[in-house]
Design a protein around this motif. Sequence first.
Motif, PDB file in Angstrom:
ATOM      1  N   MET A   1       0.842  -1.195   0.000  1.00 40.04           N
ATOM      2  CA  MET A   1       0.000   0.000   0.000  1.00 40.04           C
ATOM      3  C   MET A   1       0.876   1.243   0.000  1.00 40.04           C
ATOM      4  O   MET A   1       1.766   1.391   0.826  1.00 40.04           O
ATOM      5  N   ALA A   2       0.644   2.142  -0.951  1.00 44.54           N
ATOM      6  CA  ALA A   2       1.416   3.372  -1.039  1.00 44.54           C
ATOM      7  C   ALA A   2       0.830   4.437  -0.125  1.00 44.54           C
ATOM      8  O   ALA A   2      -0.328   4.375   0.275  1.00 44.54           O
ATOM      9  N   VAL A   3       1.641   5.430   0.193  1.00 41.96           N
ATOM     10  CA  VAL A   3       1.168   6.561   0.981  1.00 41.96           C
ATOM     11  C   VAL A   3       0.252   7.423   0.121  1.00 41.96           C
ATOM     12  O   VAL A   3       0.515   7.650  -1.055  1.00 41.96           O
ATOM     13  N   LYS A   4      -0.829   7.891   0.714  1.00 42.43           N
ATOM     14  CA  LYS A   4      -1.789   8.721  -0.007  1.00 42.43           C
ATOM     15  C   LYS A   4      -1.882  10.079   0.667  1.00 42.43           C
ATOM     16  O   LYS A   4      -2.090  10.168   1.880  1.00 42.43           O
ATOM     17  N   VAL A   5      -1.709  11.139  -0.106  1.00 41.19           N
ATOM     18  CA  VAL A   5      -1.801  12.506   0.401  1.00 41.19           C
ATOM     19  C   VAL A   5      -2.928  13.213  -0.346  1.00 41.19           C
ATOM     20  O   VAL A   5      -2.910  13.294  -1.574  1.00 41.19           O
ATOM     21  N   VAL A   6      -3.915  13.707   0.396  1.00 39.42           N
ATOM     22  CA  VAL A   6      -5.058  14.401  -0.196  1.00 39.42           C
ATOM     23  C   VAL A   6      -5.138  15.799   0.405  1.00 39.42           C
ATOM     24  O   VAL A   6      -5.085  15.960   1.631  1.00 39.42           O
ATOM     25  N   SER A   7      -5.263  16.805  -0.459  1.00 38.26           N
ATOM     26  CA  SER A   7      -5.262  18.195  -0.010  1.00 38.26           C
ATOM     27  C   SER A   7      -6.548  18.899  -0.420  1.00 38.26           C
ATOM     28  O   SER A   7      -7.056  18.695  -1.524  1.00 38.26           O
ATOM     29  N   GLN A   8      -7.078  19.726   0.491  1.00 39.82           N
ATOM     30  CA  GLN A   8      -8.232  20.579   0.205  1.00 39.82           C
ATOM     31  C   GLN A   8      -7.888  22.003   0.634  1.00 39.82           C
ATOM     32  O   GLN A   8      -7.500  22.231   1.783  1.00 39.82           O
ATOM     33  N   LEU A   9      -8.041  22.956  -0.273  1.00 41.43           N
ATOM     34  CA  LEU A   9      -7.717  24.353   0.011  1.00 41.43           C
ATOM     35  C   LEU A   9      -8.989  25.174   0.134  1.00 41.43           C
ATOM     36  O   LEU A   9      -9.874  25.099  -0.719  1.00 41.43           O
ATOM     37  N   HIS A  10      -9.068  25.977   1.208  1.00 40.34           N
ATOM     38  CA  HIS A  10     -10.150  26.945   1.357  1.00 40.34           C
ATOM     39  C   HIS A  10      -9.612  28.275   0.843  1.00 40.34           C
ATOM     40  O   HIS A  10      -8.879  28.983   1.542  1.00 40.34           O
ATOM     41  N   SER A  11      -9.946  28.597  -0.396  1.00 35.84           N
ATOM     42  CA  SER A  11      -9.301  29.718  -1.084  1.00 35.84           C
ATOM     43  C   SER A  11      -9.559  31.063  -0.413  1.00 35.84           C
ATOM     44  O   SER A  11      -8.714  31.960  -0.467  1.00 35.84           O
ATOM     45  N   ALA A  12     -10.704  31.223   0.233  1.00 36.34           N
ATOM     46  CA  ALA A  12     -11.034  32.520   0.831  1.00 36.34           C
ATOM     47  C   ALA A  12     -10.119  32.872   1.996  1.00 36.34           C
ATOM     48  O   ALA A  12      -9.849  34.050   2.252  1.00 36.34           O
ATOM     49  N   THR A  13      -9.628  31.866   2.716  1.00 40.95           N
ATOM     50  CA  THR A  13      -8.792  32.122   3.895  1.00 40.95           C
ATOM     51  C   THR A  13      -7.357  31.626   3.737  1.00 40.95           C
ATOM     52  O   THR A  13      -6.476  32.047   4.484  1.00 40.95           O
ATOM     53  N   ARG A  17      -6.545  21.807   4.318  1.00 42.16           N
ATOM     54  CA  ARG A  17      -6.623  20.522   5.017  1.00 42.16           C
ATOM     55  C   ARG A  17      -5.833  19.492   4.221  1.00 42.16           C
ATOM     56  O   ARG A  17      -6.009  19.351   3.007  1.00 42.16           O
ATOM     57  N   VAL A  18      -4.967  18.767   4.916  1.00 39.63           N
ATOM     58  CA  VAL A  18      -4.165  17.725   4.278  1.00 39.63           C
ATOM     59  C   VAL A  18      -4.351  16.436   5.065  1.00 39.63           C
ATOM     60  O   VAL A  18      -4.115  16.400   6.280  1.00 39.63           O
ATOM     61  N   ASP A  19      -4.798  15.388   4.380  1.00 41.97           N
ATOM     62  CA  ASP A  19      -4.939  14.069   4.995  1.00 41.97           C
ATOM     63  C   ASP A  19      -3.822  13.172   4.486  1.00 41.97           C
ATOM     64  O   ASP A  19      -3.664  12.995   3.271  1.00 41.97           O
ATOM     65  N   LEU A  20      -3.073  12.636   5.409  1.00 48.40           N
ATOM     66  CA  LEU A  20      -1.927  11.781   5.097  1.00 48.40           C
ATOM     67  C   LEU A  20      -2.234  10.375   5.588  1.00 48.40           C
ATOM     68  O   LEU A  20      -2.329  10.138   6.787  1.00 48.40           O
ATOM     69  N   HIS A  21      -2.422   9.445   4.646  1.00 46.92           N
ATOM     70  CA  HIS A  21      -2.758   8.061   4.987  1.00 46.92           C
ATOM     71  C   HIS A  21      -1.548   7.192   4.664  1.00 46.92           C
ATOM     72  O   HIS A  21      -1.126   7.115   3.513  1.00 46.92           O
ATOM     73  N   ALA A  77       7.269  18.958   3.644  1.00 42.63           N
ATOM     74  CA  ALA A  77       7.012  18.977   2.200  1.00 42.63           C
ATOM     75  C   ALA A  77       6.367  17.656   1.815  1.00 42.63           C
ATOM     76  O   ALA A  77       6.838  16.591   2.211  1.00 42.63           O
ATOM     77  N   LEU A  78       5.283  17.730   1.044  1.00 37.79           N
ATOM     78  CA  LEU A  78       4.543  16.544   0.631  1.00 37.79           C
ATOM     79  C   LEU A  78       4.212  16.647  -0.849  1.00 37.79           C
ATOM     80  O   LEU A  78       4.240  17.728  -1.437  1.00 37.79           O
ATOM     81  N   THR A  79       3.871  15.512  -1.441  1.00 36.53           N
ATOM     82  CA  THR A  79       3.405  15.477  -2.824  1.00 36.53           C
ATOM     83  C   THR A  79       2.100  14.701  -2.863  1.00 36.53           C
ATOM     84  O   THR A  79       2.030  13.572  -2.368  1.00 36.53           O
ATOM     85  N   THR A  80       1.056  15.288  -3.435  1.00 40.70           N
ATOM     86  CA  THR A  80      -0.243  14.631  -3.496  1.00 40.70           C
ATOM     87  C   THR A  80      -0.249  13.586  -4.605  1.00 40.70           C
ATOM     88  O   THR A  80       0.673  13.501  -5.427  1.00 40.70           O
ATOM     89  N   GLY A  81      -1.324  12.798  -4.630  1.00 39.81           N
ATOM     90  CA  GLY A  81      -1.467  11.790  -5.672  1.00 39.81           C
ATOM     91  C   GLY A  81      -1.578  12.388  -7.059  1.00 39.81           C
ATOM     92  O   GLY A  81      -1.322  11.707  -8.058  1.00 39.81           O
ATOM     93  N   ARG A  82      -1.947  13.667  -7.148  1.00 41.02           N
ATOM     94  CA  ARG A  82      -2.042  14.352  -8.447  1.00 41.02           C
ATOM     95  C   ARG A  82      -0.713  14.975  -8.863  1.00 41.02           C
ATOM     96  O   ARG A  82      -0.633  15.650  -9.886  1.00 41.02           O
ATOM     97  N   GLY A  83       0.310  14.777  -8.038  1.00 37.02           N
ATOM     98  CA  GLY A  83       1.616  15.343  -8.358  1.00 37.02           C
ATOM     99  C   GLY A  83       1.809  16.758  -7.865  1.00 37.02           C
ATOM    100  O   GLY A  83       2.831  17.391  -8.157  1.00 37.02           O
ATOM    101  N   GLU A  84       0.861  17.278  -7.091  1.00 37.02           N
ATOM    102  CA  GLU A  84       0.965  18.638  -6.556  1.00 37.02           C
ATOM    103  C   GLU A  84       1.922  18.647  -5.368  1.00 37.02           C
ATOM    104  O   GLU A  84       1.775  17.859  -4.433  1.00 37.02           O
ATOM    105  N   ARG A  85       2.903  19.529  -5.400  1.00 38.52           N
ATOM    106  CA  ARG A  85       3.875  19.626  -4.313  1.00 38.52           C
ATOM    107  C   ARG A  85       3.388  20.634  -3.273  1.00 38.52           C
ATOM    108  O   ARG A  85       3.043  21.763  -3.616  1.00 38.52           O
ATOM    109  N   LEU A  86       3.378  20.202  -2.027  1.00 38.71           N
ATOM    110  CA  LEU A  86       2.908  21.048  -0.937  1.00 38.71           C
ATOM    111  C   LEU A  86       4.061  21.363   0.003  1.00 38.71           C
ATOM    112  O   LEU A  86       4.838  20.483   0.362  1.00 38.71           O
TER     113      LEU A  86
END
Length: 214
Positions: A1-13, A17-21, A77-86
Motif C-alpha cells: 500500500m502506497a502513501v496517499k496525500v489528499v489536499s483541500q484548500l479553502h481559497s477565501a482564507t 486541510r491535508v490528509d496523510l494516509h 514537504a509533501l506530494t499529493t497523488g495528483r503530483g501537486e507539491r505542498l
Amino acid sequence: MAVKVVSQLHSATGLQRVDLHAPGPHYGLPDGWQAQLTILALPDPLPSPQEMAAAKEALALLPPERFGSGIRLRPMALTTGRGERLRLERPLLVGAVVWAGDGSRIEATWSSDGRLRTVHHGPPEGASELERRLRQVLGLARRGRPPIFQGREECLQVLRQAAQELRRQGHYPSQDKVAQLLSQRGMTWAADPKTALRSWLRRFAISWHGDVLS
C-alpha cells in the motif's frame, strides 16, 4: 500500500486541510496496521475567528468541540497523488486515526483547551494496545515523520545510496546494515528497522540483489 496525500484548500482564507494516509511501518507500526493524520496548514496572517469557523466547516473539520485545537508540527514537504507539491510551513495536527490489522481503530482529536480526546472502535481487549500505538504515532509526528516514498524509483535510490555508502566504508551492504544506517538517520522508527526495510521491498517490488546491489 502506497502513501496517499489528499489536499483541500479553502481559497477565501488560505487554510488547507491535508490528509496523510500511511501504511503502518512508516510510523513504526506492525505490518497490516495503518495510520492517518489530518493536518490543518495555517496561513500567515491567521484568519479571524469567524473566518476560521467558516473554513473549518467547509473543510469538514466539525464539530468545534471535536476539532477544537491541535498540536504544532515541524514544517514539511509533501506530494499529493495528483503530483501537486505542498510546502506546509505552519502545520497543525488536528486529528489522527490508527487502524490495527483486524480493522479495529482509535480516533484522536484535541478539544479547544488542548486536551487529547480518543474514541476506540473494536474489542475492549485491544484498546490499550491501540492507545499505545496512537501515542507512538503522535510522538513521531511531533519530531518529524518518516520519509514518504512517492514511488519505486525514489525508494530504490535511497536504498542504493545507503548500500554504496556502506561499501565505501568497507562493509558489505546487507539488509541489516542498510536498515540500521537508515534508522540512525531517522528514516525509519520501526522497532526492528529491517522489518520496515522489507516492507518497502515488498511494497515496491524491489529485489535486494537484482535491484539494490546490482
